[in-house]
Design an enzyme around this catalytic site. Structure first.
Site, PDB file in Angstrom:
ATOM      1  N   GLU A 166     -64.287 -32.096 -29.786  1.00 52.15           N
ATOM      2  CA  GLU A 166     -64.707 -31.393 -28.556  1.00 52.15           C
ATOM      3  C   GLU A 166     -64.663 -29.883 -28.744  1.00 52.15           C
ATOM      4  O   GLU A 166     -65.421 -29.152 -28.120  1.00 52.15           O
ATOM      5  CB  GLU A 166     -63.863 -31.855 -27.370  1.00 52.15           C
ATOM      6  CG  GLU A 166     -64.191 -33.301 -27.056  1.00 52.15           C
ATOM      7  CD  GLU A 166     -63.794 -33.762 -25.683  1.00 52.15           C
ATOM      8  OE1 GLU A 166     -63.214 -32.975 -24.903  1.00 52.15           O
ATOM      9  OE2 GLU A 166     -64.057 -34.946 -25.381  1.00 52.15           O
TER      10      GLU A 166
ATOM     11  N   CYS B  52     -67.525 -46.643 -25.024  1.00 50.22           N
ATOM     12  CA  CYS B  52     -66.196 -46.060 -25.215  1.00 50.22           C
ATOM     13  C   CYS B  52     -65.320 -47.176 -25.780  1.00 50.22           C
ATOM     14  O   CYS B  52     -65.263 -48.263 -25.193  1.00 50.22           O
ATOM     15  CB  CYS B  52     -65.659 -45.578 -23.874  1.00 50.22           C
ATOM     16  SG  CYS B  52     -63.936 -45.041 -23.914  1.00 50.22           S
TER      17      CYS B  52
ATOM     18  N   CYS C 132     -64.041 -45.063 -32.422  1.00 53.56           N
ATOM     19  CA  CYS C 132     -63.964 -44.115 -31.301  1.00 53.56           C
ATOM     20  C   CYS C 132     -65.301 -43.405 -31.278  1.00 53.56           C
ATOM     21  O   CYS C 132     -65.827 -43.021 -32.334  1.00 53.56           O
ATOM     22  CB  CYS C 132     -62.835 -43.116 -31.522  1.00 53.56           C
ATOM     23  SG  CYS C 132     -62.826 -41.768 -30.325  1.00 53.56           S
ATOM     24  N   THR C 133     -65.835 -43.241 -30.071  1.00 51.52           N
ATOM     25  CA  THR C 133     -67.198 -42.710 -29.980  1.00 51.52           C
ATOM     26  C   THR C 133     -67.307 -41.242 -30.410  1.00 51.52           C
ATOM     27  O   THR C 133     -68.413 -40.767 -30.647  1.00 51.52           O
ATOM     28  CB  THR C 133     -67.730 -42.868 -28.550  1.00 51.52           C
ATOM     29  OG1 THR C 133     -66.716 -42.427 -27.650  1.00 51.52           O
ATOM     30  CG2 THR C 133     -68.072 -44.296 -28.263  1.00 51.52           C
ATOM     31  N   HIS C 134     -66.192 -40.526 -30.501  1.00 51.12           N
ATOM     32  CA  HIS C 134     -66.251 -39.139 -30.970  1.00 51.12           C
ATOM     33  C   HIS C 134     -66.397 -39.042 -32.495  1.00 51.12           C
ATOM     34  O   HIS C 134     -66.897 -38.042 -33.002  1.00 51.12           O
ATOM     35  CB  HIS C 134     -64.969 -38.392 -30.593  1.00 51.12           C
ATOM     36  CG  HIS C 134     -64.931 -37.883 -29.191  1.00 51.12           C
ATOM     37  ND1 HIS C 134     -64.995 -38.716 -28.099  1.00 51.12           N
ATOM     38  CD2 HIS C 134     -64.811 -36.628 -28.695  1.00 51.12           C
ATOM     39  CE1 HIS C 134     -64.915 -37.979 -26.992  1.00 51.12           C
ATOM     40  NE2 HIS C 134     -64.807 -36.717 -27.329  1.00 51.12           N
TER      41      HIS C 134
ATOM     42  N   ASP D 180     -68.979 -43.704 -20.489  1.00 57.06           N
ATOM     43  CA  ASP D 180     -67.882 -43.312 -21.382  1.00 57.06           C
ATOM     44  C   ASP D 180     -66.849 -42.562 -20.555  1.00 57.06           C
ATOM     45  O   ASP D 180     -67.120 -42.128 -19.429  1.00 57.06           O
ATOM     46  CB  ASP D 180     -68.403 -42.406 -22.507  1.00 57.06           C
ATOM     47  CG  ASP D 180     -67.278 -41.928 -23.422  1.00 57.06           C
ATOM     48  OD1 ASP D 180     -66.473 -42.761 -23.872  1.00 57.06           O
ATOM     49  OD2 ASP D 180     -67.179 -40.709 -23.672  1.00 57.06           O
ATOM     50  N   SER D 181     -65.666 -42.385 -21.124  1.00 56.46           N
ATOM     51  CA  SER D 181     -64.634 -41.597 -20.458  1.00 56.46           C
ATOM     52  C   SER D 181     -65.081 -40.143 -20.305  1.00 56.46           C
ATOM     53  O   SER D 181     -64.590 -39.437 -19.430  1.00 56.46           O
ATOM     54  CB  SER D 181     -63.350 -41.651 -21.282  1.00 56.46           C
ATOM     55  OG  SER D 181     -63.625 -41.202 -22.602  1.00 56.46           O
TER      56      SER D 181
ATOM     57  N   TYR E 226     -59.219 -41.148 -22.041  1.00 56.38           N
ATOM     58  CA  TYR E 226     -58.673 -42.485 -21.818  1.00 56.38           C
ATOM     59  C   TYR E 226     -57.661 -42.855 -22.907  1.00 56.38           C
ATOM     60  O   TYR E 226     -56.763 -43.664 -22.664  1.00 56.38           O
ATOM     61  CB  TYR E 226     -59.796 -43.529 -21.864  1.00 56.38           C
ATOM     62  CG  TYR E 226     -60.628 -43.684 -20.608  1.00 56.38           C
ATOM     63  CD1 TYR E 226     -60.461 -42.864 -19.499  1.00 56.38           C
ATOM     64  CD2 TYR E 226     -61.593 -44.686 -20.542  1.00 56.38           C
ATOM     65  CE1 TYR E 226     -61.254 -43.038 -18.363  1.00 56.38           C
ATOM     66  CE2 TYR E 226     -62.374 -44.866 -19.408  1.00 56.38           C
ATOM     67  CZ  TYR E 226     -62.197 -44.034 -18.322  1.00 56.38           C
ATOM     68  OH  TYR E 226     -62.977 -44.214 -17.208  1.00 56.38           O
ATOM     69  N   GLY E 227     -57.872 -42.318 -24.114  1.00 59.78           N
ATOM     70  CA  GLY E 227     -57.087 -42.737 -25.287  1.00 59.78           C
ATOM     71  C   GLY E 227     -55.590 -42.835 -25.070  1.00 59.78           C
ATOM     72  O   GLY E 227     -54.969 -43.840 -25.430  1.00 59.78           O
TER      73      GLY E 227
HETATM   74  N1  DGL Z   1     -64.455 -42.308 -25.755  1.00 56.88           N
HETATM   75  C1  DGL Z   1     -63.106 -42.585 -26.189  1.00 56.88           C
HETATM   76  C2  DGL Z   1     -63.144 -43.758 -27.185  1.00 56.88           C
HETATM   77  O1  DGL Z   1     -64.163 -44.096 -27.752  1.00 56.88           O
HETATM   78  C3  DGL Z   1     -62.442 -41.394 -26.827  1.00 56.88           C
HETATM   79  C4  DGL Z   1     -62.134 -40.274 -25.861  1.00 56.88           C
HETATM   80  C5  DGL Z   1     -61.015 -40.601 -24.882  1.00 56.88           C
HETATM   81  O2  DGL Z   1     -59.849 -40.729 -25.303  1.00 56.88           O
HETATM   82  O3  DGL Z   1     -61.316 -40.691 -23.696  1.00 56.88           O
HETATM   83  O4  DGL Z   1     -62.136 -44.386 -27.388  1.00 56.88           O
END
Ligand code: DGL
Length: 284
Positions: free
Chosen positions: A155, A73, A187-189, A10-11, A42-43
């Protein structure tokens, strides 16, 4: 059987929701998790940069001997899905699982009125990766929206309160107005704030978590290829980050995966005094 670890990428820490779901379903599997914290988030980044960062980390996981790659991700999955399958599955025979197809399949199964919402980062939503994946179900209407501030709330451990509700209302109101009955958490969050999302969007909308659906895909693929971990060797869990603060990453790993349990108290049942209830009390 194959005792090599599953590589999960993941990022940053969001992919730990996928790791959590994989560990729940496959407790014997070893996990090698890498968060590209040097380049996260990454978003908001251009999709070409996300693609380059992602392939670098996946190459590194392959060099470390993983038996399967999980792109945990949504933004990275949007940027690399086709390349990753060619580069690792076709060329090296390493299965690649990503988070978009499993969530789309679940949403197609779930919707009753054919109106599905998808929320994610700016990168994921602007890539149109979800629209492409839903193209196989042309009878559905897809409504997408980016929710850039949700990652920062998760976060920071903020999952309620007026600031969050105001932001969530502004992101989610257009989807509610579109009369969706299913919402993909792209989105994984977001699984870590799903109660807040459900509260704001309304109980009649069913949420689809890509984390859980992806774990099902990992399970299916391991079993189909006969590459599950043999139960004789205990699993190992290794977490790597490409940059940033080790203490901060470790703190977030604990929060996303569950804190370490350091003490357990043994208690005897029946130690508490409970007044004896009569038949009459129970039926009153
Ligand atoms: N893990 C990213 C996603 O699922 C979210 C966090 C990021 O922007 O890096 O898109």
């Amino acid at each position: 059987m194959n005792d090599a670890p599953i590589g999960i990428f993941d990022s940053g820490v969001g992919g730990l929701t996928v790791a959590r779901a994989v560990i729940d379903q496959l407790p014997n599997e070893s996990i090698l998790y890498v968060g590209d914290t040097a380049h996260s988030p990454y978003g908001p980044k251009p999709i070409a940069d996300v693609r380059r960062y992602t392939l670098e980390v996946l190459d590194d996981l392959v060099a470390q001997g993983v038996k399967m790659l999980v792109i945990a991700c949504n933004t990275a999955s949007s940027a690399t899905l086709r390349d990753a399958r060619e580069r690792y599955t076709t060329a090296l025979g390493i299965p690649v699982i990503e988070v978009i197809q499993p969530a789309v399949r679940a949403a197609v199964r779930q919707t009753r009125n054919g109106r599905v919402g998808v929320i994610g980062t700016v990168g994921t939503i602007s890539s149109n990766a979800y629209e492409d994946a839903f193209a196989a179900a042309p009878q559905l209407s897809i409504f997408t929206g980016s929710c850039p501030r949700f990652v920062e709330f998760v976060e920071a451990g903020v999952t309620s309160g007026p600031d969050l509700f105001a932001v969530a209302e502004s992101y989610l109101a257009p989807l509610r107005a579109a009369d969706i009955d299913t919402l993909v958490l792209g989105c994984t969050h977001y699984p870590l704030m799903s109660a807040a999302i459900q509260y704001v969007i309304g109980e009649e909308v069913t949420l689809v978590s890509s984390a859980e659906e992806t774990a099902f895909d990992v399970y299916r693929t391991l079993v189909k290829h006969g590459i599950e971990h043999g139960a004789t060797i205990p699993p190992t869990y290794v977490f790597e980050a490409t940059g940033g603060s080790k203490a901060e990453f470790t703190g977030l790993v604990r929060r996303f995966l569950g804190p370490d349990i350091s003490t357990v108290e043994l208690v005897e049942t029946g130690a508490l005094y409970l007044p004896t209830l009569t038949e009459q009390d129970l039926t009153a």
